[in-house]
Write a protein that holds these residues in place. Structure first.
Motif, PDB file in Angstrom:
ATOM      1  N   SER A 239      31.220  42.933  38.051  1.00  0.00           N
ATOM      2  CA  SER A 239      30.633  43.960  37.188  1.00  0.00           C
ATOM      3  C   SER A 239      31.548  44.252  36.010  1.00  0.00           C
ATOM      4  CB  SER A 239      30.379  45.244  37.982  1.00  0.00           C
ATOM      5  OG  SER A 239      29.376  45.049  38.958  1.00  0.00           O
ATOM      6  N   PHE A 240      32.853  44.386  36.281  1.00  0.00           N
ATOM      7  CA  PHE A 240      33.816  44.593  35.195  1.00  0.00           C
ATOM      8  C   PHE A 240      33.834  43.381  34.264  1.00  0.00           C
ATOM      9  CE2 PHE A 240      36.040  47.901  37.860  1.00  0.00           C
ATOM     10  CZ  PHE A 240      35.901  48.927  36.937  1.00  0.00           C
ATOM     11  N   THR A 241      33.791  42.187  34.852  1.00  0.00           N
ATOM     12  CA  THR A 241      33.791  40.963  34.046  1.00  0.00           C
ATOM     13  C   THR A 241      32.552  40.896  33.170  1.00  0.00           C
ATOM     14  OG1 THR A 241      34.953  39.839  35.841  1.00  0.00           O
ATOM     15  CG2 THR A 241      33.967  38.450  34.156  1.00  0.00           C
ATOM     16  N   TYR A 242      31.402  41.222  33.754  1.00  0.00           N
ATOM     17  CA  TYR A 242      30.132  41.186  33.033  1.00  0.00           C
ATOM     18  C   TYR A 242      30.154  42.137  31.830  1.00  0.00           C
ATOM     19  CZ  TYR A 242      25.022  40.976  32.483  1.00  0.00           C
ATOM     20  OH  TYR A 242      23.750  40.788  32.000  1.00  0.00           O
TER      21      TYR A 242
ATOM     22  N   ALA B  33      39.015  44.318  35.754  1.00  0.00           N
ATOM     23  CA  ALA B  33      38.674  43.333  36.792  1.00  0.00           C
ATOM     24  C   ALA B  33      39.944  42.822  37.471  1.00  0.00           C
ATOM     25  CB  ALA B  33      37.889  42.173  36.181  1.00  0.00           C
ATOM     26  N   LEU B  34      40.977  42.539  36.675  1.00  0.00           N
ATOM     27  CA  LEU B  34      42.247  42.075  37.233  1.00  0.00           C
ATOM     28  C   LEU B  34      42.882  43.149  38.125  1.00  0.00           C
ATOM     29  CD1 LEU B  34      44.501  39.995  37.443  1.00  0.00           C
ATOM     30  CD2 LEU B  34      45.421  40.856  35.271  1.00  0.00           C
ATOM     31  N   ASP B  35      42.807  44.405  37.682  1.00  0.00           N
ATOM     32  CA  ASP B  35      43.358  45.508  38.491  1.00  0.00           C
ATOM     33  C   ASP B  35      42.639  45.618  39.840  1.00  0.00           C
ATOM     34  OD1 ASP B  35      45.128  46.096  36.479  1.00  0.00           O
ATOM     35  OD2 ASP B  35      43.901  47.691  35.600  1.00  0.00           O
ATOM     36  N   MET B  36      41.303  45.441  39.821  1.00  0.00           N
ATOM     37  CA  MET B  36      40.534  45.515  41.074  1.00  0.00           C
ATOM     38  C   MET B  36      40.890  44.357  42.009  1.00  0.00           C
ATOM     39  SD  MET B  36      38.831  48.283  41.120  1.00  0.00           S
ATOM     40  CE  MET B  36      37.909  47.937  42.603  1.00  0.00           C
ATOM     41  N   PHE B  37      41.134  43.194  41.427  1.00  0.00           N
ATOM     42  CA  PHE B  37      41.534  42.039  42.236  1.00  0.00           C
ATOM     43  C   PHE B  37      42.874  42.314  42.940  1.00  0.00           C
ATOM     44  CE2 PHE B  37      43.975  38.002  42.400  1.00  0.00           C
ATOM     45  CZ  PHE B  37      43.220  37.352  43.353  1.00  0.00           C
ATOM     46  N   ARG B  38      43.814  42.869  42.191  1.00  0.00           N
ATOM     47  CA  ARG B  38      45.112  43.195  42.778  1.00  0.00           C
ATOM     48  C   ARG B  38      44.969  44.250  43.879  1.00  0.00           C
ATOM     49  NH1 ARG B  38      48.046  43.277  36.868  1.00  0.00           N
ATOM     50  NH2 ARG B  38      48.852  41.141  36.905  1.00  0.00           N
ATOM     51  N   LEU B  39      44.105  45.251  43.627  1.00  0.00           N
ATOM     52  CA  LEU B  39      43.886  46.303  44.630  1.00  0.00           C
ATOM     53  C   LEU B  39      43.247  45.726  45.887  1.00  0.00           C
ATOM     54  CD1 LEU B  39      44.056  49.335  45.242  1.00  0.00           C
ATOM     55  CD2 LEU B  39      41.800  49.591  44.168  1.00  0.00           C
ATOM     56  N   MET B  40      42.336  44.769  45.684  1.00  0.00           N
ATOM     57  CA  MET B  40      41.667  44.107  46.815  1.00  0.00           C
ATOM     58  C   MET B  40      42.700  43.410  47.711  1.00  0.00           C
ATOM     59  SD  MET B  40      38.913  40.989  46.512  1.00  0.00           S
ATOM     60  CE  MET B  40      38.167  40.215  47.943  1.00  0.00           C
ATOM     61  N   VAL B  41      43.624  42.683  47.091  1.00  0.00           N
ATOM     62  CA  VAL B  41      44.662  41.979  47.844  1.00  0.00           C
ATOM     63  C   VAL B  41      45.585  42.975  48.527  1.00  0.00           C
ATOM     64  CG1 VAL B  41      46.616  40.381  47.674  1.00  0.00           C
ATOM     65  CG2 VAL B  41      44.548  39.969  46.323  1.00  0.00           C
ATOM     66  N   ASP B  42      45.946  44.058  47.808  1.00  0.00           N
ATOM     67  CA  ASP B  42      46.845  45.071  48.377  1.00  0.00           C
ATOM     68  C   ASP B  42      46.240  45.745  49.607  1.00  0.00           C
ATOM     69  OD1 ASP B  42      48.712  44.518  46.456  1.00  0.00           O
ATOM     70  OD2 ASP B  42      48.157  46.187  45.137  1.00  0.00           O
ATOM     71  N   GLU B  43      44.905  45.891  49.612  1.00  0.00           N
ATOM     72  CA  GLU B  43      44.244  46.551  50.742  1.00  0.00           C
ATOM     73  C   GLU B  43      43.972  45.601  51.900  1.00  0.00           C
ATOM     74  OE1 GLU B  43      41.046  49.154  50.091  1.00  0.00           O
ATOM     75  OE2 GLU B  43      42.065  50.340  48.560  1.00  0.00           O
ATOM     76  N   GLY B  44      44.427  44.372  51.773  1.00  0.00           N
ATOM     77  CA  GLY B  44      44.329  43.429  52.880  1.00  0.00           C
ATOM     78  C   GLY B  44      42.984  42.743  53.020  1.00  0.00           C
ATOM     79  N   VAL B  45      42.125  42.847  51.994  1.00  0.00           N
ATOM     80  CA  VAL B  45      40.822  42.164  52.035  1.00  0.00           C
ATOM     81  C   VAL B  45      41.029  40.733  51.555  1.00  0.00           C
ATOM     82  CG1 VAL B  45      38.436  42.151  51.229  1.00  0.00           C
ATOM     83  CG2 VAL B  45      39.633  44.331  51.556  1.00  0.00           C
ATOM     84  N   LYS B  46      40.614  39.771  52.334  1.00  0.00           N
ATOM     85  CA  LYS B  46      40.834  38.370  52.010  1.00  0.00           C
ATOM     86  C   LYS B  46      39.836  37.901  50.949  1.00  0.00           C
ATOM     87  CE  LYS B  46      41.059  33.789  54.155  1.00  0.00           C
ATOM     88  NZ  LYS B  46      40.889  33.016  55.413  1.00  0.00           N
ATOM     89  N   PRO B  47      40.319  37.458  49.783  1.00  0.00           N
ATOM     90  CA  PRO B  47      39.402  36.938  48.759  1.00  0.00           C
ATOM     91  C   PRO B  47      38.719  35.666  49.240  1.00  0.00           C
ATOM     92  CG  PRO B  47      41.567  37.408  47.839  1.00  0.00           C
ATOM     93  CD  PRO B  47      41.711  37.459  49.328  1.00  0.00           C
ATOM     94  N   ASP B  48      37.522  35.431  48.734  1.00  0.00           N
ATOM     95  CA  ASP B  48      36.810  34.192  49.054  1.00  0.00           C
ATOM     96  C   ASP B  48      36.664  33.350  47.789  1.00  0.00           C
ATOM     97  OD1 ASP B  48      34.850  35.489  47.607  1.00  0.00           O
ATOM     98  OD2 ASP B  48      33.547  35.874  49.337  1.00  0.00           O
TER      99      ASP B  48
ATOM    100  N   SER C 115      36.901  32.175  41.877  1.00  0.00           N
ATOM    101  CA  SER C 115      36.179  31.557  40.753  1.00  0.00           C
ATOM    102  C   SER C 115      35.751  32.593  39.716  1.00  0.00           C
ATOM    103  CB  SER C 115      34.965  30.773  41.264  1.00  0.00           C
ATOM    104  OG  SER C 115      34.072  31.605  41.977  1.00  0.00           O
ATOM    105  N   SER C 116      35.639  33.858  40.120  1.00  0.00           N
ATOM    106  CA  SER C 116      35.320  34.929  39.170  1.00  0.00           C
ATOM    107  C   SER C 116      36.554  35.372  38.392  1.00  0.00           C
ATOM    108  CB  SER C 116      34.730  36.141  39.902  1.00  0.00           C
ATOM    109  OG  SER C 116      33.534  35.815  40.555  1.00  0.00           O
ATOM    110  N   MET C 117      37.717  35.318  39.045  1.00  0.00           N
ATOM    111  CA  MET C 117      38.942  35.806  38.424  1.00  0.00           C
ATOM    112  C   MET C 117      39.533  34.829  37.419  1.00  0.00           C
ATOM    113  SD  MET C 117      39.650  38.806  39.016  1.00  0.00           S
ATOM    114  CE  MET C 117      41.108  38.622  38.016  1.00  0.00           C
ATOM    115  N   LEU C 118      39.382  33.542  37.643  1.00  0.00           N
ATOM    116  CA  LEU C 118      40.019  32.563  36.761  1.00  0.00           C
ATOM    117  C   LEU C 118      39.546  32.669  35.311  1.00  0.00           C
ATOM    118  CD1 LEU C 118      40.156  29.529  39.216  1.00  0.00           C
ATOM    119  CD2 LEU C 118      42.105  30.787  38.281  1.00  0.00           C
ATOM    120  N   PRO C 119      38.229  32.815  35.042  1.00  0.00           N
ATOM    121  CA  PRO C 119      37.813  33.014  33.646  1.00  0.00           C
ATOM    122  C   PRO C 119      38.360  34.308  33.044  1.00  0.00           C
ATOM    123  CG  PRO C 119      35.941  32.360  35.007  1.00  0.00           C
ATOM    124  CD  PRO C 119      37.061  32.673  35.936  1.00  0.00           C
TER     125      PRO C 119
END
Length: 626
Positions: A184-187, A194-209, A214-218
């Motif tokens: 949604s942030f990317t859109y 979007a990058l901040d949310m990705f970092r927060l996701m990793v910090d909270e222990g949620v495993k990225p898929d 593929s959403s973060m690289l662009p």
């Protein structure tokens, strides 16, 4: 049935679903015929399965026909039809069905999960808010899938505060929830968030898929964070996601856009099951990084490996053909696109016009333009193409046509048409375009201003060029270089008209010693200095030693001097080269004919006029830009 056992209402849904799963379209239609014959077409469960079958194996008309003929419908019937329309990209039709459903049937969680993404795609913000209220009212707001769908819908509607509000209130979240808020942030172009949310996701222990990566690289490409991109690559390897096809394709794209085609190739080589996107990403990687022949070779290799190129493949490889002048490969791609039906794609046709224009085939480029869909890029590409071949009249015609059909000129439009006027010294038309750029407030755009400098210097109006130069707020190197070369042309022109041949040679050599070097106009001035002073042999020797292919200005200077000194044979040679470069410029025919006429060679003069008429060349009528 052959054993005499009569099927019941449980048999047909099972058999129809099997036909659906295995793509047995004709067999499914046969079963439908039996259903109708035995009277089971009124059964709601059979009808629902038929809707699902035709949605996958039939057509939308079949789906609508079955749905309209159902005497009884339940929530599954409505959900299936909404899902079919949504899957076919008919979002507005799906919304219509949902609105009709609300009057006849109460929706369930599947209904809302199906229709919410559609609301986001077609920007039905009001309906989406209404569904949100309805979800809360019936107590489904804590449902994980509905929460994810709401985050996605708010994001696609551009309401990030609403998306974050739903996300923050979710009692349960999974990777899909985080992916929804990141995309949604990317859109919405909020790459840093979007990058901040990705970092927060990793910090909270949620495993990225794979979707997360593929959403973060662009996003990292947009933020120009190459080191972070490499870190995400390492992270994906650690999670064993680097071989995921979507992640691998995004990695190829990332390395290509950061200018590392070798790293992109290493990722590509590790993909076990490549798809057309993988090949397209690799073709684009080579084309964007100066490896044009490798890009063309990848298209051939792609076909050898059983993958069919699509319009994206052709759009990626055509610029490579254009840059190296590989016209044959470009023609092969054009022919292939016609056979596969890709030639109607707007992006492809624009790339095709660009390829033919850069390969010097303007007539073919014009033909592609005439039979294709067009946008501003189509017009700009052809305008720039004609400007490079010094065809001012056609460039101006296309520029004018853009305005007449309601398309807006941009900086590229003005740059292209001003370049055409500069290359043909069309002072009147160039001044009119300058006036138009002032009225449309484009004259302060740096690239347009630099084009105006180039135009006025090539037309010998260094005074007007200086005025434009003085009003440029943020001058770049090109601005200064153009003015330096402009003053150089002014000096050479003065030497030409004053007959100062030795001084002209001295100043030309000084310009040649500069890093920016002389351009075609300086060479034309030098030819004029030599030829006007009667040094015809030196002028010819100078032309033949030029490191650039002589343009119309060079040959025009020689032709003018030949007319002055009545050197008919040399003048004919100059005119012949002029007409090869620009056979549609009426002034060259007139100059050539007048040279013969002044020498009393009336038959040759008449032949030139006949040639002009046979080619349909006429003097352009005057017109106003007001």
């Amino acid at each position: 049935m052959r054993s005499g056992v009569c099927p019941d209402d449980y048999t047909f849904p099972f058999v129809i679903k099997m036909c659906c799963d295995y793509g047995e379209g004709w067999k499914g239609r046969e079963v439908h015929g039996v259903v109708f014959k035995l009277g089971f077409d009124f059964d709601v469960y059979v009808g629902n399965t038929l809707l699902l079958f035709y949605g996958k194996c039939g057509g939308l008309r079949d789906v609508e026909r079955v749905f309209d003929e159902m005497s009884e419908r339940d929530v599954v019937s409505w959900n299936t039809v909404i899902g079919v329309f949504s899957g076919c990209g008919l979002g507005e039709r799906a919304v219509e069905v949902f609105r009709e459903m609300r009057f006849r049937e109460k929706g369930n969680s599947v209904t809302f999960v199906t229709v919410l993404p559609v609301c986001g795609l077609v920007k039905e913000f009001g309906l989406m808010r209404g569904i949100h209220c309805e979800v809360v009212k019936v107590g489904l707001d804590r449902h994980l899938m509905i929460g994810n769908a709401l985050v996605d819908a708010y994001g696609k509607c551009g309401d990030m505060s609403g998306a974050m509000g739903v996300f923050d209130e979710m009692v349960e979240r999974n990777a899909v929830s985080w992916n929804a808020v990141i995309t949604s942030f990317t859109y919405g172009g909020c790459d840093r968030e979007a990058l901040d949310m990705f970092r927060l996701m990793v910090d909270e222990g949620v495993k990225p898929d794979g979707v997360t990566i593929s959403s973060m690289l662009p996003v990292l490409v947009e933020l120009k964070c190459f080191d972070a991109g490499k870190a995400v690559h390492c992270f994906s390897v650690k999670l064993s996601l680097d071989l995921d096809i979507f992640v691998a394709n995004s990695l190829i794209d990332m390395y290509a856009k950061f200018g590392h085609p070798v790293k992109a190739y290493h990722v590509f080589n590790k993909i076990k099951s490549r798809n057309v996107v993988s090949w397209n990403a690799m073709v684009a990687s080579c084309a964007q990084n100066g490896l044009e022949m490798d890009a063309i070779e990848h298209v051939r290799e792609m076909q050898a490996n059983g993958e069919s190129p699509n319009s994206v493949t052709f759009t990626n490889v055509l610029p490579a053909c254009a840059r190296v002048g590989f016209l044959r490969a470009g023609k092969e791609i054009h022919a292939r696109s016609v056979r596969t039906g890709s030639s109607t794609d707007l992006f492809f046709s624009n790339a095709l016009i660009d390829m033919y224009a850069k390969c010097g085939c303007l007539s073919v480029a014009q033909n592609v333009f005439d039979i294709s869909m067009r946008d501003e890029v189509s017009y700009n590409t052809l305008i720039v193409g004609y400007s490079q071949l010094s065809n001012c009249s056609k460039a101006i015609h296309l520029f004018t046509e853009m305005g007449l059909i309601g398309m807006k000129h941009d900086s590229v439009s003005y740059m292209g048409v001003l370049s055409a006027c500069a290359n043909t010294s069309s002072a009147k038309q160039g001044r009119e375009i300058h006036g138009l750029s002032v009225r449309k407030l484009f004259h302060m755009h740096l690239f347009v201003a630099n084009s105006l400098l180039d135009f006025y210097t090539k037309c010998g109006r260094i005074d007007l060029a200086r005025k434009v130069f003085d009003h440029i707020p943020n001058k770049d190197v090109a601005s200064w270089n153009t003015m330096i070369l402009g003053y150089g042309m002014l000096v050479l022109s003065a030497c030409s008209h004053g007959g100062f041949v030795e001084k002209g040679k001295q100043y030309f050599n000084e310009i040649h010693g500069l890093d920016i070097g002389p351009n075609q106009t300086h060479y034309a001035c030098m030819v004029d200095i030599l030829a006007r002073a009667g040094f015809m042999e030196q002028a010819v020797k100078f032309i033949k030693s030029m490191p650039l292919e002589p343009d119309a200005n060079v040959w025009g200077s020689l032709l003018g001097a030949c007319r002055l000194h009545e050197n008919i044979e040399l003048g004919s040679w100059a005119a012949e080269n002029l007409l090869k470069l620009n056979p549609e410029q009426p002034g060259y025919y007139v100059l050539h004919s007048n040279m013969y006429a002044e020498a009393g060679r009336w038959d040759e003069a008449d032949n030139v006029r006949k040639l002009m008429r046979s080619r349909g060349v006429q003097k352009n009528p005057g017109y106003s830009w007001v």
